[in-house]
Structures are given as structure tokens and as C-alpha cells.
Design an enzyme around this catalytic site. Sequence first.
Site, PDB file in Angstrom:
ATOM      1  N   ARG A  74      -2.986   3.565   9.768  1.00 10.83           N
ATOM      2  CA  ARG A  74      -2.361   4.928   9.031  1.00 10.83           C
ATOM      3  C   ARG A  74      -1.007   4.933   8.690  1.00 10.83           C
ATOM      4  O   ARG A  74      -0.036   4.525   9.989  1.00 10.83           O
ATOM      5  CB  ARG A  74      -3.120   5.964   8.936  1.00 10.83           C
ATOM      6  CG  ARG A  74      -4.891   5.837   9.210  1.00 10.83           C
ATOM      7  CD  ARG A  74      -5.311   6.877   9.594  1.00 10.83           C
ATOM      8  NE  ARG A  74      -6.863   6.505   9.903  1.00 10.83           N
ATOM      9  CZ  ARG A  74      -7.993   5.697  10.695  1.00 10.83           C
ATOM     10  NH1 ARG A  74      -7.128   6.190  11.616  1.00 10.83           N
ATOM     11  NH2 ARG A  74      -9.456   5.790  10.158  1.00 10.83           N
ATOM     12  N   LYS A  98      -8.051   8.201  14.968  1.00 10.10           N
ATOM     13  CA  LYS A  98      -8.502  10.239  14.209  1.00 10.10           C
ATOM     14  C   LYS A  98      -9.088  10.307  15.365  1.00 10.10           C
ATOM     15  O   LYS A  98      -9.631   9.555  16.519  1.00 10.10           O
ATOM     16  CB  LYS A  98      -9.178   9.893  12.935  1.00 10.10           C
ATOM     17  CG  LYS A  98      -8.107  10.114  12.610  1.00 10.10           C
ATOM     18  CD  LYS A  98      -9.620   9.723  11.320  1.00 10.10           C
ATOM     19  CE  LYS A  98      -8.114   9.967   9.437  1.00 10.10           C
ATOM     20  NZ  LYS A  98      -9.262   9.743   8.290  1.00 10.10           N
ATOM     21  N   HIS A 168      -2.219   5.270   1.698  1.00  7.56           N
ATOM     22  CA  HIS A 168      -2.370   3.977   1.949  1.00  7.56           C
ATOM     23  C   HIS A 168      -3.184   3.009   1.885  1.00  7.56           C
ATOM     24  O   HIS A 168      -3.701   1.338   1.518  1.00  7.56           O
ATOM     25  CB  HIS A 168      -4.150   4.725   2.913  1.00  7.56           C
ATOM     26  CG  HIS A 168      -4.038   5.871   3.800  1.00  7.56           C
ATOM     27  ND1 HIS A 168      -3.361   5.333   4.854  1.00  7.56           N
ATOM     28  CD2 HIS A 168      -4.714   6.265   3.345  1.00  7.56           C
ATOM     29  CE1 HIS A 168      -3.309   6.753   5.892  1.00  7.56           C
ATOM     30  NE2 HIS A 168      -4.906   7.240   5.100  1.00  7.56           N
ATOM     31  N   ARG A 171      -2.482  -0.223   3.673  1.00  8.40           N
ATOM     32  CA  ARG A 171      -3.763  -0.504   4.517  1.00  8.40           C
ATOM     33  C   ARG A 171      -5.219  -0.154   3.771  1.00  8.40           C
ATOM     34  O   ARG A 171      -5.821  -1.373   4.500  1.00  8.40           O
ATOM     35  CB  ARG A 171      -4.411   1.010   5.100  1.00  8.40           C
ATOM     36  CG  ARG A 171      -4.877   0.869   5.477  1.00  8.40           C
ATOM     37  CD  ARG A 171      -5.534   2.282   6.308  1.00  8.40           C
ATOM     38  NE  ARG A 171      -6.667   3.370   7.038  1.00  8.40           N
ATOM     39  CZ  ARG A 171      -7.649   2.713   8.151  1.00  8.40           C
ATOM     40  NH1 ARG A 171      -6.373   2.361   9.180  1.00  8.40           N
ATOM     41  NH2 ARG A 171      -8.522   3.532   8.704  1.00  8.40           N
ATOM     42  N   HIS A 194     -12.414   2.688  11.851  1.00  9.87           N
ATOM     43  CA  HIS A 194     -13.942   3.734  11.342  1.00  9.87           C
ATOM     44  C   HIS A 194     -15.222   3.943  12.558  1.00  9.87           C
ATOM     45  O   HIS A 194     -14.978   2.800  12.880  1.00  9.87           O
ATOM     46  CB  HIS A 194     -14.508   2.491  10.357  1.00  9.87           C
ATOM     47  CG  HIS A 194     -13.525   2.207   8.992  1.00  9.87           C
ATOM     48  ND1 HIS A 194     -13.274   1.916   7.958  1.00  9.87           N
ATOM     49  CD2 HIS A 194     -12.243   3.268   8.636  1.00  9.87           C
ATOM     50  CE1 HIS A 194     -12.689   1.800   7.187  1.00  9.87           C
ATOM     51  NE2 HIS A 194     -11.395   2.625   7.458  1.00  9.87           N
ATOM     52  N   TYR A 203     -14.586  -1.549   1.232  1.00  7.48           N
ATOM     53  CA  TYR A 203     -14.092  -3.064   0.977  1.00  7.48           C
ATOM     54  C   TYR A 203     -14.969  -3.648   0.712  1.00  7.48           C
ATOM     55  O   TYR A 203     -13.962  -4.838  -0.648  1.00  7.48           O
ATOM     56  CB  TYR A 203     -13.109  -2.387   1.922  1.00  7.48           C
ATOM     57  CG  TYR A 203     -12.280  -2.169   2.782  1.00  7.48           C
ATOM     58  CD1 TYR A 203     -11.051  -1.542   1.506  1.00  7.48           C
ATOM     59  CD2 TYR A 203     -12.186  -0.702   3.858  1.00  7.48           C
ATOM     60  CE1 TYR A 203     -10.054  -0.719   2.147  1.00  7.48           C
ATOM     61  CE2 TYR A 203     -11.492  -0.036   4.076  1.00  7.48           C
ATOM     62  CZ  TYR A 203     -10.113   0.142   2.908  1.00  7.48           C
ATOM     63  OH  TYR A 203      -9.319   1.396   3.180  1.00  7.48           O
TER      64      TYR A 203
END
Length: 222
Positions: A74, A98, A168, A171, A194, A203
Amino acid sequence: FLSAMKKLTPYAIKSGWFVTDPIAKLKRPKMSPAVPHSLTESDVLSLLDAPDVDTPIGLRDRAMLEVLYATGLRVTELVRLQYDQVSLAQGLVRVVGKGDKERLVPLGEEAIEWLSRYMKSGRPVLSERQSGWVFITQRGTLLTRQAFWYRIRTYAEQAQINSHLSPHTLRHAFATHLLNHGADLRVLQMLLGHSDLSTTQIYTQVAKERLQQMHATFHPRG
């Protein structure tokens, strides 16, 4: 339709059309997550080549773009990267994502080369101030997410890339291109950080569309 009915129902009940709310138990359908926009591999190469690497700022930006595309970080993770998170010898970046979750992501040869060049020749020229940040401004301060996003857009204009861009974008390109070349979805999930595989599965739709386009373009009966 459901939103319209919910607005109409109170009036219908008040007018005596219904005794009870006929749609009270209806639930809103789950919305499919937005499909991320990506870049073609040739567009990415054009974007990577856009910075003037004969200048310290250009060398920094080239290194940042290379790392971003090589790792799928990110933008916030990239600009806040510190020296103790990078191992050029092992070719790895330790990312704090995160929820303070850590993950190890390979850099790749090109990113290692450009990052090494920047650390040796670009960063010392930008500022002699000591700090733990890898990517800094000319004043030696931390580069902000917004400032780097502005530079991405500037380089995209120079490279005449007309595709939709977001902070992003690289990414998304990292993830899509890996899937296009046969990467395992679970591995991609770990690389992107994730927590839920369903987030990564977005994706697969992008990759599928790209494969369909390639088939239509290159297959003799496409």
C-alpha cells in the site's frame, strides 16, 4: 427498486393499502465489491521509466515505483518504510500492515537494484539529516502519501497513460499480473496482507477479463 419500495411503503400503509409492511423481511442484496482498475504490463514499464534517474528526486521516485510494483505494498506502507524493514542482502521487505500485522515480501532483482542505487547515490544527496525513513524529501522529512500520489499522476501523464489511476494502481497491477502469470491465490493473499481470501479473489475477475481479451486478440478463432 428496494429503496423505492421502502420509501413508498409507509405511505401505502398509512393510506390503507397494506395492513403490515410487505417488504419488512426483505434484505438488501449484497453488492459485489468494485473490481480494481489495473494497468497493462507495458503501461507499468512506461510508468517505471518516466522518472529522470539522473536527479536524486527522480532516482528516489524510480526506486519507489519499482518497490511498489515488485511488492504490492500500500502507498502508506511504502512511504513509511524504514531502514530496519529492508534487507537488500536477503531481498526482503518486512511490512507492518493494517492491524499491525507483519508480513515478509520479496523485492525482486529490479527493485533491489534501484533501491540500492537510491540508498547509495540519491538519499545522501537529498539530505544529510539522520532518520530511519527510507524515502525522504529534499528537506529530509517523511514523504507523504498525497505527495507521492501526485508524483504518480505526473509520471503517468509523462508516459501518456490514459487508464484510470488511483493510489493503489501499482498494487492492483502487482496482483493482477501475478495471477496472469499463474500465481497461487493463497500466496497472493499473504503478499498483499489480506486477512480474508475473498478480498484477494476480486483480482481473479480482473485476471480473467485480461485472459479473455488476450484470447480474443491472439487466438486464430478468437
